[in-house]
Design an enzyme around this catalytic site. Sequence first.
Site, PDB file in Angstrom:
ATOM      1  N   LYS A  57      35.265  42.888 -10.432  1.00 34.70           N
ATOM      2  CA  LYS A  57      35.572  44.270 -10.832  1.00 34.70           C
ATOM      3  C   LYS A  57      36.661  44.257 -11.916  1.00 34.70           C
ATOM      4  O   LYS A  57      37.281  43.210 -12.181  1.00 34.70           O
ATOM      5  CB  LYS A  57      36.026  45.061  -9.599  1.00 34.70           C
ATOM      6  CG  LYS A  57      37.218  44.445  -8.899  1.00 34.70           C
ATOM      7  CD  LYS A  57      37.501  45.128  -7.581  1.00 34.70           C
ATOM      8  CE  LYS A  57      38.695  44.484  -6.918  1.00 34.70           C
ATOM      9  NZ  LYS A  57      39.424  45.354  -6.046  1.00 34.70           N
ATOM     10  N   TYR A 279      64.626  49.432 -29.063  1.00 32.61           N
ATOM     11  CA  TYR A 279      64.889  50.789 -28.583  1.00 32.61           C
ATOM     12  C   TYR A 279      66.051  50.799 -27.599  1.00 32.61           C
ATOM     13  O   TYR A 279      66.183  49.908 -26.760  1.00 32.61           O
ATOM     14  CB  TYR A 279      63.646  51.342 -27.866  1.00 32.61           C
ATOM     15  CG  TYR A 279      62.542  51.747 -28.816  1.00 32.61           C
ATOM     16  CD1 TYR A 279      62.731  52.770 -29.747  1.00 32.61           C
ATOM     17  CD2 TYR A 279      61.307  51.119 -28.767  1.00 32.61           C
ATOM     18  CE1 TYR A 279      61.709  53.143 -30.613  1.00 32.61           C
ATOM     19  CE2 TYR A 279      60.283  51.490 -29.625  1.00 32.61           C
ATOM     20  CZ  TYR A 279      60.500  52.499 -30.552  1.00 32.61           C
ATOM     21  OH  TYR A 279      59.495  52.861 -31.410  1.00 32.61           O
TER      22      TYR A 279
HETATM   23  C1  LIG Z   1      36.576  45.086  -0.949  1.00 36.77           C
HETATM   24  C2  LIG Z   1      37.188  43.951  -1.694  1.00 36.77           C
HETATM   25  N1  LIG Z   1      36.829  42.702  -1.404  1.00 36.77           N
HETATM   26  C3  LIG Z   1      37.349  41.638  -2.043  1.00 36.77           C
HETATM   27  C4  LIG Z   1      38.302  41.808  -3.025  1.00 36.77           C
HETATM   28  C5  LIG Z   1      38.869  40.588  -3.716  1.00 36.77           C
HETATM   29  O1  LIG Z   1      40.238  40.473  -3.479  1.00 36.77           O
HETATM   30  P1  LIG Z   1      41.035  39.203  -4.077  1.00 36.77           P
HETATM   31  O2  LIG Z   1      41.039  39.398  -5.549  1.00 36.77           O
HETATM   32  O3  LIG Z   1      42.378  39.266  -3.475  1.00 36.77           O
HETATM   33  O4  LIG Z   1      40.269  38.017  -3.709  1.00 36.77           O
HETATM   34  C6  LIG Z   1      38.729  43.090  -3.339  1.00 36.77           C
HETATM   35  C7  LIG Z   1      39.779  43.282  -4.328  1.00 36.77           C
HETATM   36  O5  LIG Z   1      40.741  43.960  -4.173  1.00 36.77           O
HETATM   37  C8  LIG Z   1      38.151  44.201  -2.669  1.00 36.77           C
HETATM   38  O6  LIG Z   1      38.517  45.442  -2.954  1.00 36.77           O
END
Ligand SMILES: Cc1ncc(COP(=O)(O)O)c(C=O)c1O
Length: 392
Positions: A57, A279
Amino acid sequence: MQPVRGPEQTLTFRPRILLADESMRPTRAEIDLDAVAHNLRILRALSAPARVLAVVKADAYGHGVVPVALRLEQEGVSGFGVALAEEGLELREAGVRAPILVLNGVYGDAHVDVLEAGLTPVVYDLAQVEAFERAAGERRVQVHLKIDTGMGRLGVPLRRLPSFLDAMARHPRCHVVGLMTHLSSADSDDDATSEQLERFAEARAQVLRAGHPVATVHVANTAATLRRPDARFDMVRPGGALFGVQPTPEDGLELRPALRLRTEVIALRDLEPGEFVGYDRTFVARRPTRIATVPLGYGDGLLRGLSGCGEMLVRGLRAPIAGRVSMDLTTLDVTDVPGCACGDEVVVVGSQRFEERHATIRAEEVAARAGTIGYDVLTSISRRVPRVHLGG
Ligand SMILES: Cc1ncc(COP(=O)(O)O)c(C=O)c1O
């Protein structure tokens, strides 16, 4: 180039790709696809016989999702997890054929698109199930059911599971083929994880009693994949570990960071004691000071919280950030970097070799300085920064 006619003039429209063209500016993120493949192999060996679902993602945690996913698919990954339906559709458009799980469920009215693209939705409320039932037509819809075992965000709460399962029985097109939950504290609190796993076991028993053909049970994010064999079930869902980000350094695995964020010195100036930089004049020279300016700032995703406390690598040495990070530029104190010159490479995240010196700044270290986590450092890198994919 397309001419664009404005009300009074003809403008020349440059395609936006130039913004992210690596030939235009020295700031870029280099992504080592071999490192991602290496990390997948480590995770696979650790988790077998559980399969690995690669969580990609947020543009693969800032690494550029399409090249990353194509490489992982080549390496035989079991599937992908995305947060949003749009992210799954992007992967399908890029030619990814492996299973894609939409982890955060499908909202809006994308249900038909999701089914047509062969994405697998996660469901956690009846409105979603109803929407898929309507969108299904003659299709059989395979869904994964998410249980809230203590994260308190998404998922069917355990106490509502019996009525949810009763209602599911009235939606014959939707089949629960996967069961999942998400852990809140796998990197920090083993008792909390155990408590969640107990609740999950109870949920699993209920779902099986209700006759759902659950083929895939999955719980583990990176931290649980590394630290909790009892959370691996049929499939693990690591994201961060694929990119070499480890929740705790003592996990001791040879995961390789996949991203290197680099730029170059574009200006140098020498300050007298008492002169200021940036700044709000938060940096004042206490000694004759050499300041290097680099073309990257919070508009590129460099966390502004690094103002006055971050470091970057120049000539294999650490140079502190002097004064405020601004939108497009950041200033470094290179007084103690002998020979620093315009055009010198500057590494923000990753490793640098210079002559006999070799130094590394990991995303986790940058994060600690800015009071956040490594994922934030990586996903913050903005679209203005070209991603250059290297390897295999
Ligand atoms: C539902 C779910 N599964 C797995 C993951 C993977 O997490 P990580 O990047 O800590 O492995 C995430 C990420 O936040 C998630 O939202």
